[in-house]
Design a protein around this motif. Structure first.
Motif, PDB file in Angstrom:
ATOM      1  N   ALA A 102       0.711  -1.400   0.013  1.00 46.02           N
ATOM      2  CA  ALA A 102       0.017  -0.077  -0.122  1.00 46.02           C
ATOM      3  C   ALA A 102       1.051   1.119   0.111  1.00 46.02           C
ATOM      4  O   ALA A 102       0.437   2.353  -0.538  1.00 46.02           O
ATOM      5  N   ALA A 103       1.871   1.241   0.657  1.00 47.72           N
ATOM      6  CA  ALA A 103       2.808   2.214   1.006  1.00 47.72           C
ATOM      7  C   ALA A 103       3.498   2.733  -0.487  1.00 47.72           C
ATOM      8  O   ALA A 103       3.601   3.826  -1.116  1.00 47.72           O
ATOM      9  N   PHE A 105       1.779   2.029  -3.538  1.00 50.84           N
ATOM     10  CA  PHE A 105       0.992   2.737  -4.444  1.00 50.84           C
ATOM     11  C   PHE A 105       0.552   4.115  -3.877  1.00 50.84           C
ATOM     12  O   PHE A 105       0.419   5.136  -4.648  1.00 50.84           O
ATOM     13  N   GLU A 106       0.431   4.341  -2.528  1.00 48.23           N
ATOM     14  CA  GLU A 106       0.444   5.678  -1.939  1.00 48.23           C
ATOM     15  C   GLU A 106       1.499   6.541  -2.690  1.00 48.23           C
ATOM     16  O   GLU A 106       1.230   7.653  -2.929  1.00 48.23           O
ATOM     17  N   ILE A 108       3.182   6.206  -5.332  1.00 54.08           N
ATOM     18  CA  ILE A 108       2.802   6.544  -7.050  1.00 54.08           C
ATOM     19  C   ILE A 108       1.850   7.547  -7.027  1.00 54.08           C
ATOM     20  O   ILE A 108       2.177   8.538  -7.868  1.00 54.08           O
ATOM     21  N   GLU A 109       0.903   7.348  -6.336  1.00 52.46           N
ATOM     22  CA  GLU A 109      -0.361   8.304  -6.262  1.00 52.46           C
ATOM     23  C   GLU A 109       0.278   9.679  -5.993  1.00 52.46           C
ATOM     24  O   GLU A 109      -0.418  10.831  -6.794  1.00 52.46           O
ATOM     25  N   GLN A 110       1.005   9.898  -5.081  1.00 54.59           N
ATOM     26  CA  GLN A 110       1.400  11.225  -4.452  1.00 54.59           C
ATOM     27  C   GLN A 110       2.949  11.327  -5.284  1.00 54.59           C
ATOM     28  O   GLN A 110       3.591  12.388  -4.711  1.00 54.59           O
ATOM     29  N   GLN A 120       4.231   5.895 -12.785  1.00 53.46           N
ATOM     30  CA  GLN A 120       3.112   5.254 -13.092  1.00 53.46           C
ATOM     31  C   GLN A 120       3.401   4.324 -14.307  1.00 53.46           C
ATOM     32  O   GLN A 120       2.532   3.359 -14.420  1.00 53.46           O
ATOM     33  N   VAL A 124       5.607  -2.641 -12.104  1.00 52.16           N
ATOM     34  CA  VAL A 124       5.455  -3.023 -10.721  1.00 52.16           C
ATOM     35  C   VAL A 124       4.652  -4.424 -10.767  1.00 52.16           C
ATOM     36  O   VAL A 124       3.888  -4.592 -11.171  1.00 52.16           O
ATOM     37  N   GLN A 125       5.321  -5.181  -9.572  1.00 51.49           N
ATOM     38  CA  GLN A 125       4.458  -6.575  -9.390  1.00 51.49           C
ATOM     39  C   GLN A 125       4.671  -6.703  -7.750  1.00 51.49           C
ATOM     40  O   GLN A 125       5.604  -6.403  -7.171  1.00 51.49           O
TER      41      GLN A 125
END
Lengths: 274, 274
Positions: A102-103, A105-106, A108-110, A120, A124-125
């Motif tokens: 989760a960290a 993806f957080e 990446i989002e931020q 992006q 990623v796997q």
């Protein structure tokens, strides 16, 4: 990335609870192919032991960091992968259960605007691992053999009232429960509050399992009733399992029957609860 | 057991979701040491493929049985182990999550009087595996990255009102959710009812993941909102994940933030939900 360069890859891998024999072959292979391994210090050490046990492999850069810097660690890993490196972020257990996935993806989002497109586009796997509650459940028997829930007690991540409400609803649902991060130096009182909550909502004979450092040389397993449980039974390396109202003992084993609320499916056992 | 004989052992082992690369080394070693492998036919076939991939090993007796005869299968395995054989009961995923571990302990508890002492004295061990929801979550991103629950939709095992109540309480708790056994030939209506329940308790933009046969050649992943979900997206080989109210998309990834209900910890992302 320059033309002709191998594209970078970010693999978020679960090392399981501790023993090398519980690391999946795909995680071991990812470590063999890594140029960089990123993680919390003890997990990087564990990855290095696994990597060494596998013998010959190209040189790896080991990036160990302190606890509680998950987002910084994720950003570091993304930045390395964006430089066309083969990066493995290691988590204990499963990376998707209160761990690094989760960290990442957080992060990446931020992403900073100048990195957003590159991050992006990364390959990623996420590679699953044996999470602590399942390793603990296996040692104890099958306490999660019926519907269950899984709650992180770290209140760095959410306010205590959210935790309290979830525990109450989980008890109403008669879920078996698994609790991660029951205690830490900075939150010694959290587990005391959890025991009080459980005592308000569950019967005193409810079975509990305190499983510490499962599959490591420090492994310790304690089975007791809710009435017998005390806060000192849990530390930072413990996962705590709470049965549902049907969870019972057979010999030294704790198990939750598969059937629930069906007349005649499970004869009451005499002497099967302490 | 005659004097001098090796004592029997019963190992309940998780084969993971399908790929050999997701079977732990300790499970592979248990199969190498087995004299008898017991399980539902497709899992025995998978164990045999793994065993063959490992090369040389003593001859093994393969005991495959049909679905829905878990207690009979457990009794057969216990009877073999009581004859001093090295028995491995194979489950898909993790044996402790809606699989054979609980059935084995049920069989021990309900042993025929003449077997009770021998079965309780057996050397039983449970070896965890990668359970379907964690393999599915890893493929999708990190949808179970915050507190979650895990519910078996098979209403062979419990009455539908118990399931309905649990789903409602899980939605109130704002757990992410994993559903096993969403559909079967004998219960085609169960998943239709689940979707109706979810729609009554969650917003239409709630993210869902339908993960079919993860890690096998038949793998298929569908991500959609609750509004877009339809019953035909789930079959017997599908695990269904439902995010919590914060679950979001970043690129093709679905993730649930680690933080919850804390002011300012997670900036609202624009365009991050469909």
């Amino acid at each position: 990335m320059s033309p002709g360069q191998t594209p970078g890859r970010l693999t978020v891998a679960g090392l399981g609870p501790g023993a090398l024999a519980q690391v999946t072959p795909e995680v071991a292979a990812a470590l063999q192919a890594a140029t960089d391994v990123v993680g919390y210090l003890p997990y990087v050490e564990r990855a290095r032991a696994l990597w060494q046990a596998q013998g010959q492999a190209p040189a790896v850069a080991w990036h160990a960091s302190d606890n509680r810097v998950e987002l910084d660690r994720a950003r570091q890993a993304l930045a390395l992968a964006a430089q066309a490196r083969q990066v493995v972020v290691v988590s204990s257990g499963d990376p998707g259960v209160f761990a690094m996935a989760a960290a990442v993806f957080e992060a990446i989002e931020q992403a900073p605007p100048e990195q957003a497109t590159a991050w992006q586009a990364l390959d990623v796997q996420v590679l699953p691992g044996i999470t602590a509650m399942l390793a603990a459940a296996a040692r104890a028997g099958a306490p999660l053999g019926h519907d269950f829930c899984c709650i992180n007690l770290s209140d760095n991540l959410k306010p205590w009232p959210v935790i309290a409400r979830r525990v109450q609803l989980a008890a109403e649902a008669d879920f078996a429960m698994a609790f991660y991060n029951p205690r830490s130096r900075s939150r010694p009182e959290g587990f005391v509050r959890l025991l009080a909550l459980l005592r308000a909502h569950c019967e005193p004979t409810r079975l509990m399992v305190f499983a510490r450092a499962v599959s490591t040389p420090d492994e310790a397993l304690q089975v007791c009733t809710l009435a017998e449980a005390s806060p000192d039974m849990a530390d930072m390396r413990t996962v705590v399992l709470v049965g549902n109202s049907s969870t019972r003992l057979v010999g030294r084993w704790v198990y939750t029957p598969r059937f629930y609320g069906l007349e005649g499916t499970l004869p009451a056992a005499s002497g099967s609860t302490p």
